[in-house]
Structure formats: C-alpha cells, structure tokens
Motif scaffolding. Structure first.
Motif, short mmCIF file in Angstrom:
data_model
loop_
_atom_site.label_atom_id
_atom_site.label_comp_id
_atom_site.label_asym_id
_atom_site.label_seq_id
_atom_site.Cartn_x
_atom_site.Cartn_y
_atom_site.Cartn_z
N GLU A 1 0.83 -1.21 0.00
CA GLU A 1 0.00 0.00 0.00
C GLU A 1 0.86 1.26 0.00
O GLU A 1 0.57 2.22 -0.72
CB GLU A 1 -0.92 0.00 1.22
CG GLU A 1 -2.04 -1.02 1.17
CD GLU A 1 -2.89 -1.02 2.44
OE1 GLU A 1 -3.96 -1.64 2.42
OE2 GLU A 1 -2.47 -0.40 3.44
N SER A 2 1.90 1.25 0.82
CA SER A 2 2.78 2.42 0.90
C SER A 2 3.50 2.65 -0.43
O SER A 2 3.65 3.79 -0.89
CB SER A 2 3.79 2.23 2.03
OG SER A 2 4.65 3.34 2.14
N ALA A 3 3.97 1.56 -1.04
CA ALA A 3 4.65 1.69 -2.32
C ALA A 3 3.73 2.28 -3.38
O ALA A 3 4.13 3.16 -4.15
CB ALA A 3 5.16 0.31 -2.77
N ARG A 4 2.48 1.81 -3.41
CA ARG A 4 1.53 2.33 -4.39
C ARG A 4 1.24 3.81 -4.15
O ARG A 4 1.13 4.60 -5.10
CB ARG A 4 0.23 1.53 -4.35
CG ARG A 4 0.34 0.12 -4.92
CD ARG A 4 -1.03 -0.50 -5.12
NE ARG A 4 -0.91 -1.84 -5.67
CZ ARG A 4 -0.86 -2.94 -4.94
NH1 ARG A 4 -0.95 -2.87 -3.61
NH2 ARG A 4 -0.75 -4.13 -5.51
N ALA A 5 1.10 4.20 -2.88
CA ALA A 5 0.83 5.61 -2.57
C ALA A 5 1.99 6.49 -3.02
O ALA A 5 1.79 7.59 -3.54
CB ALA A 5 0.59 5.77 -1.07
#
Length: 357
Positions: free
Chosen positions: A241-245
C-alpha cells in the motif's frame, strides 16, 4: 493510503552523494544454528532465504558499527563536514542518552545536531524523511544518516523462530542540499503507523512500562518477540500500500521502477510484496541471504551491496519500502546518481572473519 504522503517542493532537496556499509566479522551460518536449535539449513533457507548472518563480538555495540559505516560513507565523498548526524536504530547503546551524539563525537563531528530515530525496521526511511526535512528547512546543508542495529543483543539465541532471521550491521548515506530534479534527490515520501498493533513486535522489558512495575522481568520479556504470521500479513499489505501511494504521488507506474529495494525482512516477504505490486522478482534488490534481517541497516546495506555489484546504475529509478514494529511503514523514491562504487559490506571483514556458534 498512509496518513502522510508528500511530494517534493520548491525547497532544497536531500540528494544522495555518499554510501557505505559495514558488518561485524562474527558469522553464524545455518549449520551453526542447527547445532543448538531444532532445525537445519534447508528448513531455514526455505522459509527465510537466509544462509548466514553477521554478529558482534562480546562488548561490541551498535555505535561501533555505526561509526565504521559512517566513517566509510564520509570518506566516499571526501569530507568530514556535516551539519547533522541521524542514527536509526532499535538497539541503542543505552536507553539514555541517544546513540547519535556519541557516534558524531567519535567521528570528529563536534557540536553538530545529532539524534536517534526509533521506528524499528522502518527507521532508515523515517531517517531519510527527517534528513530531507532538515535540508528543506535550511537547518542543514549536509546530513549523515546511519541505520545500525545489533539484534544479536536482544534476540534470544534459543528462540528458534527469531534467531534464524536476524543479524547485525550498519549502513550509512551522506545527503546534501540540491535540486529536486537532479539524480540522487530523495522524495515523494509515504509514512504511516498503527500503534494498535504494537504488541506484534516488542521487547517488553527495559522501558518505563516495565520499570514502573514491581518485580524483575522474565527472560522472555527481556528478549525480542514477534508474532510471525500476523507480522507477515501486515508487512506485505502495508509495504504494498505504501509503495503504491508513493508511486501515485510521483505520477510513476510500477513499470517505471528499475529496482525495488525493500527492507530485508526475509525472502518470502520481499517476493510477496513484489508479486503484489506486479514487479518482476528480478527487480527486487536482495542480500538477505548473506546478512539476514539487519533492521534499520538493511536498506542502506542492500543499496551498498547493489552499488558494489553494479546492479544499480546512474539514472535507474528506485523504490524504497520498509515495514517495522510500532507498527510503522514507509516508502520513498529516488533516481540513482553517479557514485563511487563501495565495497561489498560483508567482503570488508572477510580477511578477519570468524565463525561462531
């Protein structure tokens, strides 16, 4: 999406200009662990991808590793001047004071700002954001950031679940003030936490919570504890999730990433996150097989290892992602600059390498 997602501004950016890694000479192989634990080399490699890990000598502390990595990082840019020293660690030399001031002093950096960052395995990414903030605010023009941990001092050597995973080491970067668009500029941070799950990764004894209670702590409470299955699920979800954000804030797509550099938790987690993101596993930078999980040191050590092997080249786009106790997580992006190639961190000590059981 994490609660804090920011992109670069018109303020000066933190630009990577120096890099080095260091691991102690003591080596614990899977075969050594099999002698004292109910396990074997194949079982460990299948579940973690780890073949060996480095450990400190008796009496050696986190600051000793941090000083060595910091000294080499400063030498890589031929300078002994920085305005701030940040040490990301879960294993400080003392509960009080912080480790960074002692590290700065031993490096001959008198009177500079120095502080620790405690975000467990996400510490290096949090440290990058802290360094970027100091530079953007005009407080510092050059920052030495060190991720250093000695997990062998807090992991129970008889704990089959955790003794096979963790190792000791330090990695350091030098960051200077520069332009957001130049190679090496670190930006588009995504940081987050979830303290409701603080019990998933914890050393129960040693802090004010335990010290305020009567009685002595148990052996179990004195050592690192982790609920592995739950941590695995959170780690994969939060890192992806953090990578996508982070990619979204930069306007990048997954296919734009040349190298994914995650916190080196274990090989299964790294591959699961890469698969979740749709990244080919060969783009995932790993060296966990040689050093184990080194906590806050793992990302800079992985970068040093990749740079030494010329896996990363100027112009390559990198995504850095980490997850740790707290719970904490974070990601950031950078385009790789032209840097002098450092030595492989674990090759530096090979001449004097010793094995230990």
């Amino acid at each position: 999406m994490s609660p804090l997602t920011v992109g670069p501004s018109a303020a000066p950016a933190a630009v990577l200009c120096g890099l080095a890694g260091w691991v102690p000479s003591g080596v614990v192989t899977n075969e050594h662990l099999a002698r004292r634990l109910d396990t074997d080399d194949a079982w460990i490699r299948t579940r973690t991808g780890i073949r060996r890990r480095h450990v400190v000598d008796p009496g050696q502390a986190t600051s000793d590793l941090a000083v060595e990595a910091g000294r080499r990082a400063l030498a890589s840019v031929a300078t002994d001047r920085v305005d701030a020293v940040i040490v990301a660690t879960t294993t400080p030399d003392h509960t009080c004071p912080a480790t960074a001031p002692a590290v700065a002093s031993r490096l001959g950096l008198a009177r500079v700002a120095a502080f620790d960052v405690g975000a467990v395995c996400t510490g290096f990414v949090y440290g990058l954001a802290s360094a970027a903030g100091l530079i953007a605010a005009g407080v510092a023009e050059r920052v030495l950031l060190i991720g250093a941990d000695t997990y062998s001092t807090i992991v129970d050597p008889l704990d089959r679940a955790n003794a096979i995973i963790f190792g000791d080491g330090a990695g350091a970067v030098v960051l200077r003030a520069g332009h957001p668009d130049e190679p090496g500029a670190v930006g588009h941070f995504d940081l987050g936490s979830d303290g409701a799950h603080e019990d998933l990764i914890v050393v129960a004894a040693g802090g004010s919570r335990q010290r305020s209670r009567p009685g002595e702590p148990s052996r179990q409470d004195r050592h690192f504890a982790m609920r592995g299955k739950e941590v695995y699920r959170h780690a994969v979800t939060r890192m992806a999730e953090s990578a996508r954000a982070t990619l979204s804030s930069a306007g990048w797509k997954t296919g734009d990433i040349d190298h994914f550099v995650p916190h080196q938790a274990n090989l299964r987690i790294l591959h699961s996150v890469a698969d979740d993101l749709g990244l080919p596993r060969e783009r995932c930078v790993t060296h966990v097989e040689s050093v184990g999980n080194t906590g806050a040191a793992s990302i800079p050590l992985a970068l040093a290892d990749a740079a030494a092997g010329q896996l990363v080249r100027p112009g390559d786009r990198l995504l850095l992602t980490a997850f740790g106790g707290g719970l904490t997580w974070g990601s950031c992006l950078l385009t790789w600059p032209a840097l002098p190639a450092p030595a492989h961190p674990y090759d530096l000590c090979d001449q004097g390498e010793r094995t230990t059981s």
